[in-house]
Design a protein around this motif. Structure first.
Motif, short mmCIF file in Angstrom:
data_model
loop_
_atom_site.label_atom_id
_atom_site.label_comp_id
_atom_site.label_asym_id
_atom_site.label_seq_id
_atom_site.Cartn_x
_atom_site.Cartn_y
_atom_site.Cartn_z
N ARG A 10 4.02 17.30 3.62
CA ARG A 10 3.32 18.02 2.72
C ARG A 10 2.88 17.33 1.36
O ARG A 10 3.68 16.29 1.25
CB ARG A 10 4.09 19.44 1.99
N ASP A 12 3.06 16.64 -2.42
CA ASP A 12 3.94 16.93 -3.49
C ASP A 12 2.83 17.45 -4.55
O ASP A 12 2.10 16.62 -5.13
CB ASP A 12 4.83 15.99 -3.76
N GLN A 13 2.95 18.81 -4.89
CA GLN A 13 2.05 19.09 -5.77
C GLN A 13 2.01 18.46 -7.24
O GLN A 13 1.08 18.60 -8.05
CB GLN A 13 1.82 20.73 -5.96
N ARG A 14 3.18 17.98 -7.60
CA ARG A 14 3.58 17.37 -8.85
C ARG A 14 3.11 16.27 -9.00
O ARG A 14 2.63 15.60 -10.12
CB ARG A 14 5.26 17.60 -8.98
N GLY A 16 1.08 14.38 -6.10
CA GLY A 16 -0.14 14.17 -5.48
C GLY A 16 -0.01 13.35 -4.33
O GLY A 16 -0.84 12.94 -3.58
N GLU A 115 6.26 26.61 -10.44
CA GLU A 115 6.10 25.39 -9.74
C GLU A 115 5.83 25.21 -8.32
O GLU A 115 6.79 25.69 -7.48
CB GLU A 115 7.01 24.25 -10.02
N ARG A 116 4.68 25.38 -7.63
CA ARG A 116 4.63 25.31 -6.13
C ARG A 116 4.60 24.07 -5.70
O ARG A 116 3.29 23.48 -5.27
CB ARG A 116 3.33 26.22 -5.94
N ARG A 117 5.48 23.25 -5.58
CA ARG A 117 5.57 21.91 -5.11
C ARG A 117 5.30 21.73 -3.83
O ARG A 117 4.40 20.57 -3.72
CB ARG A 117 7.11 21.38 -5.37
N ILE A 119 3.44 23.31 -0.55
CA ILE A 119 2.67 24.70 -0.33
C ILE A 119 2.82 24.64 1.62
O ILE A 119 2.67 23.69 2.15
CB ILE A 119 1.29 24.49 -0.61
#
Length: 192
Positions: A10, A12-14, A16, A115-117, A119
């Motif tokens: 995935r 990492d939304q924090r 990228g 925080e949706r780290r 998804i």
């Protein structure tokens, strides 16, 4: 003792960056560690804290497997599986399935949390249930009970709710994933 059964990749939304989460067969130490990580934050809203008491769940059903998706030694999703479930919906008498007793993502990354780290972890965890079902000769069949808030999540993945709900002691709806729906779900999950 934990053993790795697979990986989930995935963004990492924090940061990228691509993160590779290990999916492990969890022992009681791993379950306890996740429970500590998922403790409620007194400053957070309604998405704070685990929905389930994972230590109690794994102790109550020691014969059921608990899988954890772990990254940097923290568990971001957990799922408990029962390898021998008789389907309620199937036209095939006595058809068996893997039963997903519980599925939960860490409160820190749920929809609506601050925080949706990672998804898509819930759906990614379900791919392991489909694989297990196929390994056991159940053709990808899965059964589960769902709380009202999660029912749309499961139906969007291809699960069908019974006309006769098959409510459990918590008044949750019963849903099943058929072999055909499992094929579509796995094809969509793999990007095919």
């Amino acid at each position: 003792m934990t053993s790795t059964v697979g990986r989930i990749e995935r963004i990492d939304q924090r940061t990228g960056n691509l993160a590779s989460l290990d999916v492990m067969l969890a022992d009681s130490d791993r379950v306890a560690s996740a429970s500590n990580f998922w403790r409620p934050d007194p400053n957070a809203g309604s998405h704070s804290g685990a929905l389930f008491n994972w230590s109690a769940i794994s102790a109550f059903w020691p014969e059921r497997s608990v899988l954890c998706a772990t990254w940097s030694d923290l568990s971001y999703a957990m799922m408990q599986l029962d390898d021998d479930h008789v389907l309620l919906r199937s036209r095939k008498v006595g058809a068996r399935a893997v039963y997903v007793s519980f599925l939960e993502v860490a409160p820190q990354i749920r929809v609506g949390s601050w925080e949706r780290r990672f998804i898509g972890l819930g759906a990614a965890m379900l791919t392991f249930a489909v694989v297990r079902s196929r390994q056991l000769g159940f053709e990808g069949r899965i059964g589960l009970h769902s709380v009202l808030q999660a029912r749309g999540f499961y139906t969007n993945l291809g699960f069908h709710e019974l006309d006769d709900p098959g409510l459990n002691e918590y008044w949750e709806s019963y849903l099943e994933l058929s072999p055909d729906a499992a094929d579509r779900f796995m094809a969509k999950s793999s990007g095919a």
